[in-house]
Design an enzyme around this catalytic site. Structure first.
Site, short mmCIF file in Angstrom:
data_model
loop_
_atom_site.label_atom_id
_atom_site.label_comp_id
_atom_site.label_asym_id
_atom_site.label_seq_id
_atom_site.Cartn_x
_atom_site.Cartn_y
_atom_site.Cartn_z
N SER A 37 45.87 7.66 40.86
CA SER A 37 46.50 6.41 40.47
C SER A 37 45.65 5.18 40.84
O SER A 37 44.52 5.05 40.39
CB SER A 37 47.89 6.35 41.09
N ASP B 252 45.89 0.02 36.34
CA ASP B 252 45.42 0.78 37.50
C ASP B 252 44.65 2.00 37.00
O ASP B 252 44.45 2.17 35.79
CB ASP B 252 46.60 1.15 38.42
N ASP C 182 45.15 5.06 36.43
CA ASP C 182 45.69 6.00 35.44
C ASP C 182 46.58 5.33 34.40
O ASP C 182 47.25 6.01 33.63
CB ASP C 182 46.44 7.14 36.14
N ASP D 21 49.42 3.67 34.36
CA ASP D 21 50.89 3.56 34.34
C ASP D 21 51.36 2.22 34.89
O ASP D 21 52.50 1.83 34.68
CB ASP D 21 51.58 4.74 35.05
MG MG Z 1 49.24 4.70 38.64
#
Ligand code: MG
Length: 437
Positions: free
Chosen positions: A79, A217, A219, A221
């Site tokens: 993340s 960020d 990844d 999300d």
């Molecule tokens: Mg994330």
């Protein structure tokens, strides 16, 4: 994160979900290739057919898991954490992240090595698979933009680097992309988009005269925004006004956020005719509560926003497109929209406390706090203890990783916040001192 652990996680996921079909995605981290191969081996050994999506944002993996009727989706990412970290996030066939109970089951299966192994003649194949167009088509159907927005996009060399600029272009935006090349060392900035890591980006947004800057960020999300004047947007206030827009559009409805979010969420949402449900910190808890309350929108101040009309995974890319849509509906710039939310003062403090006393201190705080704030309005124990008092609130939680008690306070003014913090901290320190005796 060793290859052996990754293989065992693959085996455990195949065993637990009885997976016949599994999707695997990864972010751009250096170690993600290694983890992908090892994890895929485990899934194959457990009898699953593996479709490798290579570099995709977490929300794309989650969406495709449900859409393509896979039994499990596995995302390799840490993340927003630094590049040397890695992690594995698992999604069920509905595209919802495994909650704590399911994660615990996976750990138990790994611990006991109670794996289901496929017979040799039943072992399936692992193949590369590109499903981005399914996701892009869904977003294009969901979000229609009339204006040609100029948007600066900074995926931070992470998983959103291909799809975010491409999608915003397809929605009709003029896109200026920076840090949009995949690089597992994250050379452009920290993979956590916050005011500090986006300092340079904010200047670029202003210099370019863009209507908005969006940054993701590692990844994809989470999303953070920079306004047209080059200022990092306060994520609590933006969450509140966006939630307010959703309530207005739906003529009411439930909004879900976590216990740490600002009380400006209640102020804006309740004024618009909606109600607010508070959960533990963590997007899985927000997603679960949203399903339970049939919420129209949910999100956390870290920039993880969930839009149930598409799916229950936080989705930074979808959030940026939908925010543009909301700006069109309101006929406002980002600065104007955010200015509708009141501005409050937030204070945070960590108090040292031995690990073995942490939980006792928090529960004792719960007992004693009512006499500390006699005019309190509401106590919530959803996550730690959260006390709503006159003109503010205080949240006391035991850290899950460090020997500290975390205290968060918000007040309508700085002076109020300071006053609440002072009273809370004094009580916590007294409790620790007494328990140590
Ligand atoms: Mg994330």
């Amino acid at each position: 994160m060793t290859p052996i652990l990754a293989t065992n996680i693959g085996l455990a996921v195949a065993t637990f979900s009885k997976a016949r079909k599994a999707l695997v995605g990864r972010d751009t981290r250096v170690s993600s290739f290694m983890v992908e191969d090892a994890l895929s081996s485990g899934l194959l050994a457990g009898g699953a057919e593996v479709n490798r999506l290579t570099v995709v944002p977490t929300p794309v993996l989650a969406y495709l898991t449900r859409e393509l009727e896979a039994d499990a989706g596995v995302m390799i990412t840490a993340s927003h954490n630094p590049p040397q970290y890695n992690g594995i996030k698992i999604f069920d066939s509905e595209g919802i992240a495994y909650n704590w109970e399911k994660q615990k089951r996976i750990e138990e299966i790994i611990g006991s090595e109670d794996f289901t192994l496929a017979n040799w003649q039943d072992i399936k194949k692992s193949s590369l698979w590109d499903g981005n167009h399914y996701y892009m088509r869904k977003i294009e159907q969901t979000v229609k933009l009339d204006k040609k927005w100029c948007v600066a996009v900074d995926p931070g060399c992470g998983a959103a680097c291909y799809i975010a600029p491409a999608l915003l272009r397809r929605l009709g935006c003029k896109v200026i992309a920076i840090n949009a090349q995949p690089d597992g060392f994250f050379p452009g900035r920290s993979s956590e988009p916050n005011a500090k890591s986006l300092e340079r980006f904010a200047k670029i947004v202003k210099e370019l005269g863009a209507d908005m800057g969006v940054a993701y960020d590692g990844d994809g999300d989470r999303v953070a925004f920079v306004d047209e004047e080059g200022f990092f947007v306060d994520s609590d206030r933006l969450l509140a006004v966006y939630a307010g827009c959703m309530v207005k559009r739906n003529h009411g409805g439930a909004i879900v956020t976590n216990v740490e979010a600002s009380m400006c969420v209640e102020k804006v949402v309740q004024t618009s005719g909606g109600e607010v449900v508070r959960t533990k910190v963590g997007d899985v808890y927000v997603a679960e509560a949203m399903k339970q309350h049939s919420a129209i929108f949910g999100g956390e101040p870290c920039g993880a926003w969930i839009h149930p009309q598409v799916h229950y995974c936080p989705d930074g890319i979808l959030s940026s497109a939908l925010l543009l849509r909301a700006l069109e509906d309101e006929g406002e710039t980002l600065t104007e929209l955010v200015s509708e939310a009141p501005r409050y003062s937030t204070l945070r403090e960590n108090i040292k406390c031995p690990d073995k006393l942490k939980d006792m201190v928090v529960s004792e705080f719960r007992e004693d706090s009512r006499s500390l704030f006699p005019s309190y309005k509401h106590v919530s124990t959803v996550d730690g203890v959260r006390l709503t008092v006159e003109e503010g609130w205080i949240l006391v939680r035991a850290s899950g990783t460090e020997p500290v008690i975390r205290v968060t306070v918000e007040g309508e003014s700085f002076k109020t916040a300071e006053e609440i913090m002072k009273r809370g901290v004094t009580l916590i320190k007294t409790l620790i001192r007494e328990m140590r005796k």
